[in-house]
Design an enzyme around this catalytic site. Structure first.
Site, PDB file in Angstrom:
ATOM      1  N   ASP A  37       0.787  -1.235   0.000  1.00  0.00           N
ATOM      2  CA  ASP A  37       0.000   0.000   0.000  1.00  0.00           C
ATOM      3  C   ASP A  37       0.818   1.283   0.000  1.00  0.00           C
ATOM      4  OD1 ASP A  37       1.091  -0.016   2.520  1.00  0.00           O
ATOM      5  OD2 ASP A  37      -0.723  -0.720   3.506  1.00  0.00           O
ATOM      6  N   GLU A  91       0.164  -9.120  -1.283  1.00  0.00           N
ATOM      7  CA  GLU A  91      -0.480  -8.590  -0.061  1.00  0.00           C
ATOM      8  C   GLU A  91      -1.679  -7.702  -0.430  1.00  0.00           C
ATOM      9  OE1 GLU A  91       0.896  -5.704   3.223  1.00  0.00           O
ATOM     10  OE2 GLU A  91       1.901  -7.557   3.782  1.00  0.00           O
ATOM     11  N   GLU A 128      -2.272   5.004   3.029  1.00  0.00           N
ATOM     12  CA  GLU A 128      -2.169   3.593   2.612  1.00  0.00           C
ATOM     13  C   GLU A 128      -3.529   2.969   2.266  1.00  0.00           C
ATOM     14  OE1 GLU A 128      -0.630   4.928   5.231  1.00  0.00           O
ATOM     15  OE2 GLU A 128       1.490   4.727   4.730  1.00  0.00           O
ATOM     16  N   HIS A 159       6.013   5.546  13.000  1.00  0.00           N
ATOM     17  CA  HIS A 159       6.361   6.382  11.848  1.00  0.00           C
ATOM     18  C   HIS A 159       5.177   6.901  11.039  1.00  0.00           C
ATOM     19  CE1 HIS A 159       5.335   3.518   8.661  1.00  0.00           C
ATOM     20  NE2 HIS A 159       5.714   2.584   9.495  1.00  0.00           N
ATOM     21  N   ARG A 197       2.233   8.572   8.979  1.00  0.00           N
ATOM     22  CA  ARG A 197       1.960  10.003   8.740  1.00  0.00           C
ATOM     23  C   ARG A 197       0.826  10.524   9.625  1.00  0.00           C
ATOM     24  NH1 ARG A 197       4.822   9.741   3.952  1.00  0.00           N
ATOM     25  NH2 ARG A 197       5.300  11.741   3.006  1.00  0.00           N
ATOM     26  N   HIS A 220      13.009   5.498  12.997  1.00  0.00           N
ATOM     27  CA  HIS A 220      12.788   5.670  11.551  1.00  0.00           C
ATOM     28  C   HIS A 220      13.483   6.953  11.100  1.00  0.00           C
ATOM     29  CE1 HIS A 220      10.553   6.358   7.835  1.00  0.00           C
ATOM     30  NE2 HIS A 220       9.981   5.172   7.942  1.00  0.00           N
TER      31      HIS A 220
END
Ligand code: UD1
Ligand code: UDP
Length: 373
Positions: free
Chosen positions: A99, A121, A135, A211, A213, A244
């Site tokens: 994604d 996936e 995503e 991490h 967004r 990250h």
């Protein structure tokens, strides 16, 4: 029969980890396939770490990463860059994963060139387009364009059937992350983070990654403050956070968690080292997708730092608990797992809903069938 040219395209750390086993499997069938590995390098250092562990050398590297890149930067740079490669190479099938924006833009470029798309996936959903962002939209858009759906579980198949997708094009394979775990499990790679854990065997090690967004800013700040408070009040708790490389994460982590005793911030770890760290951990706190799949296979409870998950299999298995990002909720959930043995044991029971580590073989077999028919 002519060899079919399969383009495997990815750009970030998790895609690389989950596509590497597929590439290794395709490479066992070079009589049938020509394999083209194309990386966008949406991530640079974190991608290269994975390529090193799996010993994969890309045929094309778009090298698009910029500091603080926007979603539009990634989308347009990948679309233009991939178009040139597709025009030159004319692949027979393009494989994308999951994604990310690399995967969405690549699928779009493949569609514009009328090249069939295999989505590894496929089928994960929250049905909330802002959780996770972007995503959820990326994967729905990719599945609108996909020709072959490689889904990890029966539940993800059901999602696609409910959306009216053709059952004959959906193949339940298991998740290739389990294949990756099988690959890394023999690793003896040494690392200072592993030494640190070994030197403090009586500590309950909490592994932290964050991490997403939608968690940048206030939600991340709340979580980090909660973890700092809980660690300060439990002397038997230590935290390891491989931070990250996103500047949004680096700044907050250093500000709130840096210079705290028993909280250790380290650089992103190579995946074989990271899997060893999971094995040594008492508890994981994360907003990562991949970790929600690895932890049930490796026996470690996970507190999910999100409001929703597209991975309900882990919830059903009992290994995951979705706790969101409210400070008091995070403190409560951590304290419970640190003090209530019964709840802890229940969550650390091993139930792996993501397959047997043979997903890549099923994917490659199906690609072969696709061209035969
Ligand atoms: C991306 C994916 C997300 C996935 C995550 C895995 C999108 C929109 N997001 O999010 O789905 O869960 O990767 O980690 O596709 N950076 C470096 N070096 C690296 C990697 C990142 O410096 O090796 C820094 C750069 O400043 C970059 C920033 O991190 O601009 C953000 O990277 P980006 O790929 O845009 O977002 P992620 O949060 O990593
Ligand atoms: N991982 C890693 N090193 C680290 C942190 C994570 O190799 O320091 C691996 C982890 O094992 C998992 C994947 O990276 O397979 C998860 O990636 P990430 O959290 O970046 O993305 P997501 O899964 O949320 O898309």
């Amino acid at each position: 029969m002519d060899k079919k040219k399969i383009a495997v395209v990815f750009g970030t750390r998790p895609e690389a980890i989950k596509m590497a086993p597929v590439i290794l499997e395709l490479n066992k069938h070079l009589d049938r396939f020509q394999v083209l590995v194309i990386v966008t390098a949406q991530h640079r250092e974190m991608l290269d770490q994975v390529l090193n562990v799996f010993d994969i050398t890309p045929d094309y590297d778009l090298d698009i990463m910029k500091k603080n890149q926007t979603l539009s930067d990634i989308t347009s740079d990948v679309l233009k860059g991939i178009e040139e490669v597709f025009t030159a190479e004319k692949p027979d099938l393009v494989l994308v994963h999951g994604d990310t924006t690399t995967s969405f833009s690549t699928a779009l470029a493949a569609y514009y060139h009328q090249i069939p798309i295999g989505h590894v996936e496929a089928g994960l959903r929250t049905y909330d387009k802002y959780f996770p962002f972007p995503e959820e939209a990326n994967r729905q858009l990719i599945d609108t364009l996909t020709d072959l759906f490689f889904v990890p579980t029966e539940l993800t198949k059901t999602n696609l059937l409910n959306e009216g997708k053709d059952e004959n094009k959906i193949i339940v394979t298991g998740n290739t992350v389990i294949d990756a775990i099988h690959y890394t499990k023999e690793s003896q790679t040494k690392h200072a983070a592993l030494d640190l854990i070994a030197q403090n065997p009586n500590q309950k090690w909490v592994l932290l990654t964050m991490h997403r967004r939608e968690n940048h800013g206030e939600p991340m700040k709340n979580v980090f403050e909660a973890i700092r408070e809980v660690t300060n009040t439990h002397e038997d708790v230590s935290v390891l956070m491989p931070v990250h490389l996103s500047p949004a994460v680096q700044l907050l982590a250093k500000d709130i968690l840096g210079k705290q005793s028993r909280i250790h911030l380290v650089e992103p770890l190579e995946v074989d080292v990271f899997h060893q760290v999971i094995n040594q951990s008492y508890l994981i706190l994360t907003d990562s997708g991949g970790l929600q799949e690895e932890a049930p296979a490796l026996d470690v409870p996970v507190l999910v730092l999100r409001n929703k998950t597209e991975r309900p299999e882990g919830l059903k298995a009992g290994t995951l608990k979705v706790i969101g990002t409210n400070k008091e909720d995070v403190k409560l959930a951590m304290n419970e797992l640190l003090t209530n043995k019964e709840v802890y044991q229940h969550m650390s029971k091993a139930v792996n809903p993501y397959g047997d580590g043979l997903a890549s073989g099923r994917i490659v077999k199906e690609i072969s069938n696709y061209f035969d028919s």
